[in-house]
Scaffold this active site. Structure first.
Site, PDB file in Angstrom:
ATOM      1  N   GLU A 101      49.382  43.983  51.481  1.00 54.87           N
ATOM      2  CA  GLU A 101      50.179  44.348  50.307  1.00 54.87           C
ATOM      3  C   GLU A 101      49.552  45.469  49.484  1.00 54.87           C
ATOM      4  O   GLU A 101      50.250  46.195  48.768  1.00 54.87           O
ATOM      5  CB  GLU A 101      50.421  43.129  49.415  1.00 54.87           C
ATOM      6  CG  GLU A 101      51.343  42.079  50.011  1.00 54.87           C
ATOM      7  CD  GLU A 101      50.608  41.051  50.869  1.00 54.87           C
ATOM      8  OE1 GLU A 101      49.412  41.279  51.180  1.00 54.87           O
ATOM      9  OE2 GLU A 101      51.226  40.033  51.223  1.00 54.87           O
TER      10      GLU A 101
ATOM     11  N   PHE B 140      51.672  25.393  45.282  1.00 61.60           N
ATOM     12  CA  PHE B 140      51.182  26.218  46.392  1.00 61.60           C
ATOM     13  C   PHE B 140      51.558  27.682  46.157  1.00 61.60           C
ATOM     14  O   PHE B 140      52.719  28.003  45.922  1.00 61.60           O
ATOM     15  CB  PHE B 140      51.797  25.717  47.710  1.00 61.60           C
ATOM     16  CG  PHE B 140      51.433  26.579  48.887  1.00 61.60           C
ATOM     17  CD1 PHE B 140      50.122  26.662  49.338  1.00 61.60           C
ATOM     18  CD2 PHE B 140      52.402  27.327  49.533  1.00 61.60           C
ATOM     19  CE1 PHE B 140      49.787  27.465  50.415  1.00 61.60           C
ATOM     20  CE2 PHE B 140      52.071  28.139  50.618  1.00 61.60           C
ATOM     21  CZ  PHE B 140      50.755  28.200  51.053  1.00 61.60           C
ATOM     22  N   GLN B 141      50.594  28.541  46.215  1.00 63.27           N
ATOM     23  CA  GLN B 141      50.743  29.984  46.013  1.00 63.27           C
ATOM     24  C   GLN B 141      51.284  30.340  44.627  1.00 63.27           C
ATOM     25  O   GLN B 141      51.903  31.387  44.434  1.00 63.27           O
ATOM     26  CB  GLN B 141      51.584  30.631  47.112  1.00 63.27           C
ATOM     27  CG  GLN B 141      50.871  30.603  48.464  1.00 63.27           C
ATOM     28  CD  GLN B 141      51.484  31.488  49.519  1.00 63.27           C
ATOM     29  OE1 GLN B 141      52.677  31.808  49.453  1.00 63.27           O
ATOM     30  NE2 GLN B 141      50.696  31.883  50.505  1.00 63.27           N
TER      31      GLN B 141
ATOM     32  N   LYS C 178      61.417  31.763  42.648  1.00 62.10           N
ATOM     33  CA  LYS C 178      62.256  31.649  43.839  1.00 62.10           C
ATOM     34  C   LYS C 178      63.654  31.124  43.510  1.00 62.10           C
ATOM     35  O   LYS C 178      64.651  31.559  44.101  1.00 62.10           O
ATOM     36  CB  LYS C 178      61.577  30.743  44.869  1.00 62.10           C
ATOM     37  CG  LYS C 178      62.325  30.704  46.196  1.00 62.10           C
ATOM     38  CD  LYS C 178      61.557  29.993  47.282  1.00 62.10           C
ATOM     39  CE  LYS C 178      62.317  30.080  48.608  1.00 62.10           C
ATOM     40  NZ  LYS C 178      61.625  29.370  49.689  1.00 62.10           N
TER      41      LYS C 178
ATOM     42  N   MET D 221      29.101  59.979  48.679  1.00 61.27           N
ATOM     43  CA  MET D 221      28.891  60.219  47.249  1.00 61.27           C
ATOM     44  C   MET D 221      27.873  59.246  46.677  1.00 61.27           C
ATOM     45  O   MET D 221      27.081  59.595  45.797  1.00 61.27           O
ATOM     46  CB  MET D 221      30.218  60.126  46.491  1.00 61.27           C
ATOM     47  CG  MET D 221      30.157  60.665  45.079  1.00 61.27           C
ATOM     48  SD  MET D 221      29.680  62.410  45.016  1.00 61.27           S
ATOM     49  CE  MET D 221      31.273  63.216  45.108  1.00 61.27           C
TER      50      MET D 221
END
Lengths: 572, 175
Positions: free
Chosen positions: A48, A110-111, A160, A481
């Site tokens: 993502e 959950f999540q 949802k 760097m």
């Protein structure tokens, strides 16, 4: 329509053609609604974070608002780096964040994850949908907020149950948005503009310091017109590259920590600085107490908080750079007053002397095969081979500075880079989005072996969507760097700056179904690079460059703009 | 800030009118914590217009920093108006704070506490055999003064609301 269908229709009405995302349980109703339509193409990434960077880059390269779709919990937390990247560079982006159903919010489901809370410090605004009927209005507001004023990312958190296909609602999309608490200024104050013109035309040693705001605000044409009309020297920030043509005689190069000698010297000795869409970042100013001691500063910016935040502006102008520059041009062209010719000629004479002293010189690599390939020459060769027309993306590190300094950007939105946050891993997703937006153009990601590995899984996405970008890996087998700073500031103690287990990038590219080319010989580098660029499809060009090379010039930390290292042994 | 004279640290009373929505307050508070500024007192409630909340906070900082804070507050999408009351009123704004203070009051000092409360125009709102609970309003200085006079050894509990404030005269903060 269901909430999911309302959402998709609202996105269509906002002109969205591409969404970058990754599915999951919380957003499956939305994915089902996307499946049943053909107006919006969904690009399935492998992580993502890359979706976020692609949406960000899609916006940078097209000027449209990019859109990300990610599922609840880890899906959307993976976008946080991309959101912060867009936030720091003022890029309009809308993040559609899946969320657990409202009945479970607060239950550690959950999540479940408080995405509105997590993202708050790095978004312009955020919404949580609490009623599906509000979805079109909220989407309208999200796009308006993301793209107006000082642009930025907006998160829309979507539980949802708000997209449940069984619940139906009328689609009501407002024609426009009016928010009593949000009314960004666009026109600058007339009196301030007149004052600015007076000061600018009185200058003996003027300079234009233009930033990413000129690109984002589509003010490049007006900036060019003003600079050319008055014969002003122009320097750009890293984010502003392309805002003014790099091949113009009046262009001084980039300024700041790794800015050119002439740009930093011109800034330090200027008596009037016209700062446009630039925010006096610490990578530009060096020590603010020693910053440009004799300059009067005119500062045009759409965001009042950027004005006088670190450097006091003598003439602040809050407004859209395009409108303000147009107004300045109208007034100047309407009168006959111009800068003092004699003073300006003297000033240009001085600038050309600075340009002659150090014009981005570097040690040549002509003694092949004894010497390694110089990274600067690779970028210069790329510039030559692409006729200066490629869209260049870059990651963060030494290669980024070589890409910024040695490729000449004549057009805005030709250079895509993470300026504010300095995000390693943006290069490949940025290139992918650019190629998606402009399939006919050559798109090159200049990267390093450290940066490319941060989102290298997206080679798979490139295969799926046939995104034939060229990846130019300036491979010095170390975090360049970091090592440079350790060389200069830590007596050469290279703590964790080695990449001692690098993959074979050619084989890696081939395993993803692409082509790979390894270049190690300075004598044949140009020819091999030319052949690689002419190959069809995605080509991973792994160029082994000089491991000991540093980026110069480099400002001396804590000093003024003019205090620079010009090479390992030479200071100003 | 470069080439801006650093000035003295002082208390600022900031009033904010903002949309009365979930998340508005946390954005304001988050803005302060992100930038490392401390909020000394904070009050927020709906105004006569239930869609608008008025937030009042005090913070101690320099005038250049408070300018940046008020600009950043303006930038928040839910914020309708911001006013630095200390600045617009030149320090002459009306300020009130409410304090409930539970004081041990036994023997001879019971009468003394009662008299002190009367002098400060405080109200005794709860009484027990050994305690008074006193309500007092005023500016911060008055409340601090009351605590000093009562004596810290007698105080069992203090709860203060923090400051709310409003400009004197015709000046208003309204949509």
């Amino acid at each position: 329509m269901s909430g999911a269908e309302l959402l998709v229709q609202a996105l269509v009405d906002e002109g969205v053609t591409h969404i970058f995302g990754y599915p999951g349980g919380a957003v499956l109703h939305i994915y089902d609604a996307l499946f049943k339509q053909d107006k919006i193409e969904h690009i399935l990434v492998r992580h993502e974070q890359a979706a976020g960077h692609m949406a960000d880059a899609y916006s940078r390269v097209t000027g449209k608002t990019g859109v990300v779709l990610a599922t609840s919990g880890p899906g959307v937390t993976n976008t946080v780096t991309a959101i912060a990247t867009a936030f720091m560079d003022s890029i309009p982006m809308v993040v559609l964040a899946g969320q657990v159903p409202t009945t479970l919010i607060g239950d550690d489901a959950f999540q479940e994850c408080d995405m509105v809370g997590i993202s708050r410090p790095v978004v312009k605004h955020s919404f949580q949908i609490r009623n599906p009927a509000d979805i079109p209005t909220i989407i309208k507001k999200a796009f308006y907020i993301a793209s107006s004023g000082r642009p930025g990312p907006v998160v829309v958190d979507i539980p949802k149950d708000m997209t449940n296909p069984a619940d139906k609602f009328d689609y009501v999309m407002p024609n426009s948005v009016s928010l009593r608490s949000y009314q960004p200024t666009s026109k600058g104050h007339g009196g301030q503009i007149k004052k600015a013109i007076d000061v600018l035309l009185s200058a003996k040693r003027p300079v234009v310091y233009a930033g990413g705001g000129v690109v984002q605000g589509d003010g490049c044409d007006k900036l060019r017109e003003l600079a050319d009309l008055l014969n002003l020297p122009v320097t750009n920030t890293l984010m502003g590259l392309g805002a003014y043509p790099a091949t113009s005689r009046q262009f001084l190069g980039m300024l700041g920590m790794h800015g050119t000698y002439e740009a930093n010297m011109t800034m330090h000795h200027a008596d009037v600085i016209l700062a446009v869409g630039a925010r006096f970042d610490d990578r530009v100013t060096n020590n603010v107490k020693k910053f440009c001691p004799n300059a009067q500063i005119i500062h045009i910016d759409i965001d009042p908080t950027s004005i006088s935040k670190t450097i006091n502006a003598h003439i602040p102008i809050v407004g859209d750079v395009k409108f303000v520059l147009a107004e300045m041009l109208n007034i100047i062209k309407g009168g006959d007053r111009r800068l003092d010719d004699k003073a300006l000629a003297d000033w240009w004479k001085q600038i050309l002397e600075w340009r002659a002293r150090h014009g981005l010189r570097y040690d040549p690599d002509t003694d092949a095969p004894i010497h390694a390939i110089m990274p600067q020459r690779v970028v210069e060769t790329l510039y030559k081979l692409t006729d200066g027309k490629a869209i260049i993306t870059s990651d963060v590190g030494q290669h980024q500075m070589f890409a910024a300094l040695y490729y000449k950007y004549d057009e805005p939105r030709q250079w895509l880079n993470s300026g504010g946050l300095g995000t390693m891993g943006v290069g490949l997703p940025y290139a992918m989005a650019a190629k998606l937006a402009y399939p006919e153009r050559t798109v090159v990601c200049i990267t390093g072996e450290g940066s490319i590995q941060m989102n290298i899984q997206e080679l798979s996405t490139c295969l799926q969507y046939n995104l034939p970008v060229k990846i130019l890996n300036l491979n010095n087998a170390q975090l360049g760097m970091v090592k440079q700073w350790q060389d200069m500031l830590y007596e050469g103690r290279h703590a964790q700056s080695y990449m001692q287990s690098l993959p074979d990038f050619v084989k890696l590219a081939e395993s993803y179904g692409h082509k790979g080319v390894k270049i190690t010989n300075p004598a044949t580098m140009e020819q091999e690079l030319k052949q690689a660029l002419e190959m069809d499809g995605l080509v991973f060009i792994d160029v082994y460059v000089d491991k000991s090379e540093h980026v110069y010039p480099m400002q001396v930390a804590g000093q003024s703009m003019r205090d620079m290292w010009l090479s390992k042994g030479e200071r100003t | 800030m470069a080439n801006v004279q650093q000035d003295q640290i002082q208390k600022h009373l900031i009033s904010v009118l903002m949309e009365n929505e979930a998340g508005s307050l946390s954005r304001v508070v988050g803005l302060f914590s992100q930038r490392g500024y401390n909020i000394d007192t904070l009050n927020v409630a709906a105004t006569e217009d239930p869609t608008l909340s008025r937030l009042t906070l005090t913070t101690i900082t320099t005038s250049d920093k408070i300018e940046q804070i008020t600009k950043q507050l303006h930038k928040l999408i839910e914020v309708v108006k911001v006013q630095n009351l200390s600045e617009v009123s030149n320090g002459n704004q009306i300020e009130r704070e409410l304090m409930l203070i539970k004081v041990r009051a036994v023997g001879a000092c019971r009468e003394e506490v009662y008299r002190t409360a009367d002098i400060f125009r405080a109200q005794i709102v709860d009484v027990s055999a050994n305690l008074y609970t006193i309500l007092i309003t005023g500016d911060t200085g008055k409340l601090d003064g009351f605590i000093d006079v009562i004596g810290r050894d007698k105080i069992l509990e203090v709860v203060r609301s923090g400051v709310i404030g409003i400009a004197r005269g015709e000046r208003t903060l309204a949509v």
